[in-house]
Design a protein around this motif. Structure first.
Motif, PDB file in Angstrom:
ATOM      1  N   ASN A 142      11.675   5.036 -17.919  1.00  0.00           N
ATOM      2  CA  ASN A 142      12.738   6.078 -17.349  1.00  0.00           C
ATOM      3  C   ASN A 142      12.766   6.463 -16.066  1.00  0.00           C
ATOM      4  O   ASN A 142      13.799   6.614 -15.321  1.00  0.00           O
ATOM      5  N   ASP A 143      11.718   7.156 -15.457  1.00  0.00           N
ATOM      6  CA  ASP A 143      11.390   7.222 -13.905  1.00  0.00           C
ATOM      7  C   ASP A 143      11.758   6.267 -12.950  1.00  0.00           C
ATOM      8  O   ASP A 143      12.376   6.485 -12.015  1.00  0.00           O
ATOM      9  N   MET A 144      11.425   5.062 -13.254  1.00  0.00           N
ATOM     10  CA  MET A 144      11.850   4.007 -12.406  1.00  0.00           C
ATOM     11  C   MET A 144      13.147   3.562 -12.402  1.00  0.00           C
ATOM     12  O   MET A 144      13.920   3.350 -11.366  1.00  0.00           O
ATOM     13  N   TYR A 145      13.664   3.753 -13.494  1.00  0.00           N
ATOM     14  CA  TYR A 145      15.141   3.465 -13.614  1.00  0.00           C
ATOM     15  C   TYR A 145      16.104   4.374 -12.940  1.00  0.00           C
ATOM     16  O   TYR A 145      16.949   4.390 -12.338  1.00  0.00           O
ATOM     17  N   LEU A 146      15.592   5.725 -13.429  1.00  0.00           N
ATOM     18  CA  LEU A 146      16.596   6.721 -12.697  1.00  0.00           C
ATOM     19  C   LEU A 146      16.503   6.788 -10.921  1.00  0.00           C
ATOM     20  O   LEU A 146      17.503   6.945 -10.476  1.00  0.00           O
ATOM     21  N   VAL A 147      15.139   6.504 -10.275  1.00  0.00           N
ATOM     22  CA  VAL A 147      15.150   6.188  -8.832  1.00  0.00           C
ATOM     23  C   VAL A 147      15.957   5.109  -8.455  1.00  0.00           C
ATOM     24  O   VAL A 147      16.592   4.935  -7.314  1.00  0.00           O
ATOM     25  N   SER A 148      15.998   4.186  -9.235  1.00  0.00           N
ATOM     26  CA  SER A 148      16.712   2.585  -8.999  1.00  0.00           C
ATOM     27  C   SER A 148      18.160   2.827  -8.991  1.00  0.00           C
ATOM     28  O   SER A 148      18.628   2.072  -8.375  1.00  0.00           O
ATOM     29  N   ILE A 149      18.544   3.663  -9.742  1.00  0.00           N
ATOM     30  CA  ILE A 149      20.113   3.988  -9.857  1.00  0.00           C
ATOM     31  C   ILE A 149      20.551   4.850  -8.517  1.00  0.00           C
ATOM     32  O   ILE A 149      21.878   4.230  -8.172  1.00  0.00           O
ATOM     33  N   THR A 150      19.811   5.731  -7.819  1.00  0.00           N
ATOM     34  CA  THR A 150      20.331   6.543  -6.793  1.00  0.00           C
ATOM     35  C   THR A 150      19.774   6.125  -5.350  1.00  0.00           C
ATOM     36  O   THR A 150      20.556   6.030  -4.470  1.00  0.00           O
ATOM     37  N   VAL A 151      18.272   5.798  -5.353  1.00  0.00           N
ATOM     38  CA  VAL A 151      17.830   5.635  -4.001  1.00  0.00           C
ATOM     39  C   VAL A 151      18.287   4.426  -3.275  1.00  0.00           C
ATOM     40  O   VAL A 151      18.322   4.374  -2.175  1.00  0.00           O
ATOM     41  N   PRO A 152      18.205   2.951  -4.000  1.00  0.00           N
ATOM     42  CA  PRO A 152      18.639   1.851  -3.214  1.00  0.00           C
ATOM     43  C   PRO A 152      20.266   1.887  -2.621  1.00  0.00           C
ATOM     44  O   PRO A 152      20.243   1.440  -1.415  1.00  0.00           O
ATOM     45  N   LYS A 153      21.259   2.503  -3.452  1.00  0.00           N
ATOM     46  CA  LYS A 153      22.479   2.678  -3.054  1.00  0.00           C
ATOM     47  C   LYS A 153      22.472   3.508  -1.696  1.00  0.00           C
ATOM     48  O   LYS A 153      23.293   3.309  -0.473  1.00  0.00           O
ATOM     49  N   MET A 154      21.514   4.582  -1.803  1.00  0.00           N
ATOM     50  CA  MET A 154      21.514   5.670  -0.431  1.00  0.00           C
ATOM     51  C   MET A 154      21.101   4.833   0.740  1.00  0.00           C
ATOM     52  O   MET A 154      21.502   4.953   1.791  1.00  0.00           O
ATOM     53  N   LEU A 155      19.893   4.068   0.615  1.00  0.00           N
ATOM     54  CA  LEU A 155      19.389   3.170   1.380  1.00  0.00           C
ATOM     55  C   LEU A 155      20.435   2.093   2.290  1.00  0.00           C
ATOM     56  O   LEU A 155      20.397   1.839   3.285  1.00  0.00           O
ATOM     57  N   VAL A 156      20.944   1.640   1.260  1.00  0.00           N
ATOM     58  CA  VAL A 156      22.195   0.686   1.753  1.00  0.00           C
ATOM     59  C   VAL A 156      23.219   1.298   2.535  1.00  0.00           C
ATOM     60  O   VAL A 156      23.443   0.952   3.657  1.00  0.00           O
ATOM     61  N   ASN A 157      23.443   2.437   2.124  1.00  0.00           N
ATOM     62  CA  ASN A 157      24.567   3.012   2.854  1.00  0.00           C
ATOM     63  C   ASN A 157      24.165   3.608   4.358  1.00  0.00           C
ATOM     64  O   ASN A 157      24.824   3.462   5.143  1.00  0.00           O
ATOM     65  N   ILE A 158      23.000   4.170   4.142  1.00  0.00           N
ATOM     66  CA  ILE A 158      22.276   4.330   5.637  1.00  0.00           C
ATOM     67  C   ILE A 158      22.229   3.118   6.716  1.00  0.00           C
ATOM     68  O   ILE A 158      22.478   3.267   7.765  1.00  0.00           O
ATOM     69  N   GLN A 159      21.604   1.832   5.856  1.00  0.00           N
ATOM     70  CA  GLN A 159      21.456   0.896   6.667  1.00  0.00           C
ATOM     71  C   GLN A 159      22.895   0.097   7.212  1.00  0.00           C
ATOM     72  O   GLN A 159      22.970  -0.550   8.441  1.00  0.00           O
ATOM     73  N   THR A 160      23.659   0.249   6.467  1.00  0.00           N
ATOM     74  CA  THR A 160      24.997  -0.555   6.674  1.00  0.00           C
ATOM     75  C   THR A 160      25.922   0.373   7.467  1.00  0.00           C
ATOM     76  O   THR A 160      27.209   0.144   7.915  1.00  0.00           O
TER      77      THR A 160
END
Length: 315
Positions: free
Chosen positions: A72-90
């Motif tokens: 559950n913890d892995m799924y929770l952070v995978s929902i939010t953090v990757p999208k945030m990282l992509v937004n910052i990078q792009t």
């Protein structure tokens, strides 16, 4: 005509996740920090899963529930953090309407499920310490699966209910969310139409699905403490308390940060500062849980040593 136009915009327009800051000089630091936190969370929880899977001594109800907590913890952070990282990078802060609703739904599901899991784990410790002779009978494999599936079903239904209720909202032209993910409460604030039902639903579900597990945790530990204090040997009391230490630490971390965010949002009328505070309950607990269970649990330490040793020998 205006209402129809607003509703059409609410369906076709994108939301904009403004993140934690608009300062471009801080963006690389935030990217690096969140990437490290994400990788630590994933790596730590995978180690927990491998350790439990590889050590037959850990094939017990307590570690069965811990496995689901890690998933559950892995799924929770995978929902939010990757999208945030992509937004910052792009440098592109957009998220689609459907993507925003889906993200909010999944975050709600994971958060509610986490509350239930912590309550179930407290019940497991209650049975193990207060009824040790009946533990294997009461906490049989079938019952353990039920204790996971029912909360998961309730969490999914509740998350979907929130998303379906948000479909009835109309949004205006200001679609900026001062957050790093689509938190349902923040999205509702952007609605032009009446959102009283949605706000009431949030408070009701939060009170019930966070309050009931918390009540169960408190009830379980009152009986646990009462039983442990009656034990004649200090060694037995220490062993009993040591099995609860990791779980209590996780409970305090999760509920403490959650209440902290709620108080912050009530006292400080700043969406950006509320978003920063939200990091404490959405990212920090999933990252810290593997460390808490590995550092405070002797059996987990031994299992992790075996996993690391096997991995090193393969390399």
């Amino acid at each position: 005509m205006y209402d129809v136009d607003v509703k059409n915009r609410s369906v076709t327009s994108d939301f904009f996740l403004r993140g934690l800051t608009d300062d471009t000089e801080l963006q690389p630091l935030i990217f690096t920090l969140f990437l490290c936190m994400y990788l630590m969370t994933i790596f730590g929880n995978i180690l927990i899963l491998l350790a439990i899977n590889c050590d037959s001594h850990l094939h017990t109800p307590m570690y069965f529930f811990l496995c689901h907590l890690s998933f559950n913890d892995m799924y929770l952070v995978s929902i939010t953090v990757p999208k945030m990282l992509v937004n910052i990078q792009t440098q592109d802060q957009r998220i689609t309407y459907a993507g925003c609703l889906s993200q909010g739904c999944f975050v709600a599901v994971c958060t509610i499920f986490e509350c239930f899991l912590l309550g179930v784990m407290a019940y497991d410790r209650y049975v193990a310490i207060c009824y040790p002779l009946r533990y294997t009978v009461l906490m049989n494999p079938c019952f353990c699966v039920i204790l996971v599936l029912i909360p998961l079903f309730i969490s999914i239904v509740t998350g979907l209910l929130h998303s379906l209720m948000m479909l009835h909202l109309s949004f205006c032209t200001d679609l900026e969310i001062f957050h790093f993910f689509c938190e349902i409460a923040q999205v509702i604030k952007l609605a032009c139409s009446d959102s009283l039902i949605n706000i009431t639903l949030i408070f009701a579900t939060a009170s019930v699905f966070a309050g009931l597990p918390l009540f169960g945790i408190i009830f379980s530990y009152i009986h646990i403490v009462s039983t442990v204090l009656k034990m004649p040997s200090s060694e037995g009391r220490y062993k009993a308390f040591s099995t609860c230490g990791s779980h209590l630490s996780v409970v305090f971390l999760f509920y403490g940060t959650g209440f902290g965010v709620y108080i912050t949002s009530e006292v400080i009328d700043s969406p950006r500062e509320t978003a920063v505070a939200s990091v404490m309950y959405s990212i920090v607990p999933p990252m810290m849980n593997p460390f808490i269970y590995s550092l405070r649990n002797r059996d987990m330490k031994e299992a992790l040593k075996k996993v690391i040793g096997r991995t090193a020998s393969l390399l």
